[in-house]
Design an enzyme around this catalytic site. Sequence first.
Site, PDB file in Angstrom:
ATOM      1  N   GLU A 107      36.116  38.044 -12.261  1.00  0.00           N
ATOM      2  CA  GLU A 107      34.389  38.115 -11.919  1.00  0.00           C
ATOM      3  C   GLU A 107      34.244  39.293 -11.328  1.00  0.00           C
ATOM      4  O   GLU A 107      33.042  39.890 -11.421  1.00  0.00           O
ATOM      5  CB  GLU A 107      34.046  36.896 -11.206  1.00  0.00           C
ATOM      6  CG  GLU A 107      34.177  35.719 -12.069  1.00  0.00           C
ATOM      7  CD  GLU A 107      33.849  34.162 -11.238  1.00  0.00           C
ATOM      8  OE1 GLU A 107      32.973  33.592 -11.611  1.00  0.00           O
ATOM      9  OE2 GLU A 107      34.548  33.993 -10.329  1.00  0.00           O
ATOM     10  N   GLU A 127      39.903  28.905 -13.286  1.00  0.00           N
ATOM     11  CA  GLU A 127      39.206  27.706 -11.975  1.00  0.00           C
ATOM     12  C   GLU A 127      39.360  26.520 -12.378  1.00  0.00           C
ATOM     13  O   GLU A 127      39.725  25.608 -11.490  1.00  0.00           O
ATOM     14  CB  GLU A 127      37.805  28.406 -11.654  1.00  0.00           C
ATOM     15  CG  GLU A 127      37.833  29.670 -11.072  1.00  0.00           C
ATOM     16  CD  GLU A 127      37.613  31.172 -11.697  1.00  0.00           C
ATOM     17  OE1 GLU A 127      37.290  31.846 -11.392  1.00  0.00           O
ATOM     18  OE2 GLU A 127      38.074  30.840 -13.086  1.00  0.00           O
TER      19      GLU A 127
END
Length: 239
Positions: A107, A127
């Site tokens: 990210e 995640e």
Amino acid sequence: MNTVVVEERADRVVVTLAREKQRNAIDSDMISELHDVCALIERDPRVLILTGRGEHFAGGADINQLRRRTRDDALRGINRNLFDRIASLPLPTIAAIRGYALGGGAELSYACDIRIASATAVFGNPEPGLGIMAAAGGSYRLPTLVGVSVAKQVLLGGRLLDADAASKSGLVMEIVDDPLASAHTLADRIVKQAPLALKLTKTILDAPGSHPWADDIAQAVLFETEDKQRRMTAFLEKK
């Protein structure tokens, strides 16, 4: 700074994530220090080159710290606020990536304007396997970068994008032996361009939706600058 190394030059800032033994995992100290870097660049706008020490860019967020985070921590947007700030820096940002760019590391790279990778680069967002989601920009930046279908493969299907797949999807600009050297070559080209033109172009590109009127206003501002007159005169005289 303890978790990053900052090299300031007249036209760029080079930041190296420096938790090599932890695969440059992003912890609270690194977040704080990267905020300091953002403040530095906001005061004196320059191109940012971001890379990782050793074999990896960033293997993710620090899981020990993530495990202790609560609902209130999530609502504070700890990582997201940093990555959004990096994405909003006025001049172009470049991520030079080797090895893992996973989870929060991925990210962080998505928040940069351009990514250059080595053949060892691997992007992914694991995640959900840890009971959480890619909530620091993965859900809204990755679809814009690679399309909704590929983003769902990564965010829902657990797909890892190797360097070749990342290149084919448009996530990375090029695959090279030395991403940092190529990032500097790219920065050399960028800094030759008009700073205000770069700032306004980036602002327009990042604005949501269609905005032709904003393009006209930005162009009107640029048409009246001395930099435009100087550059066009130099071009015509050279011709």
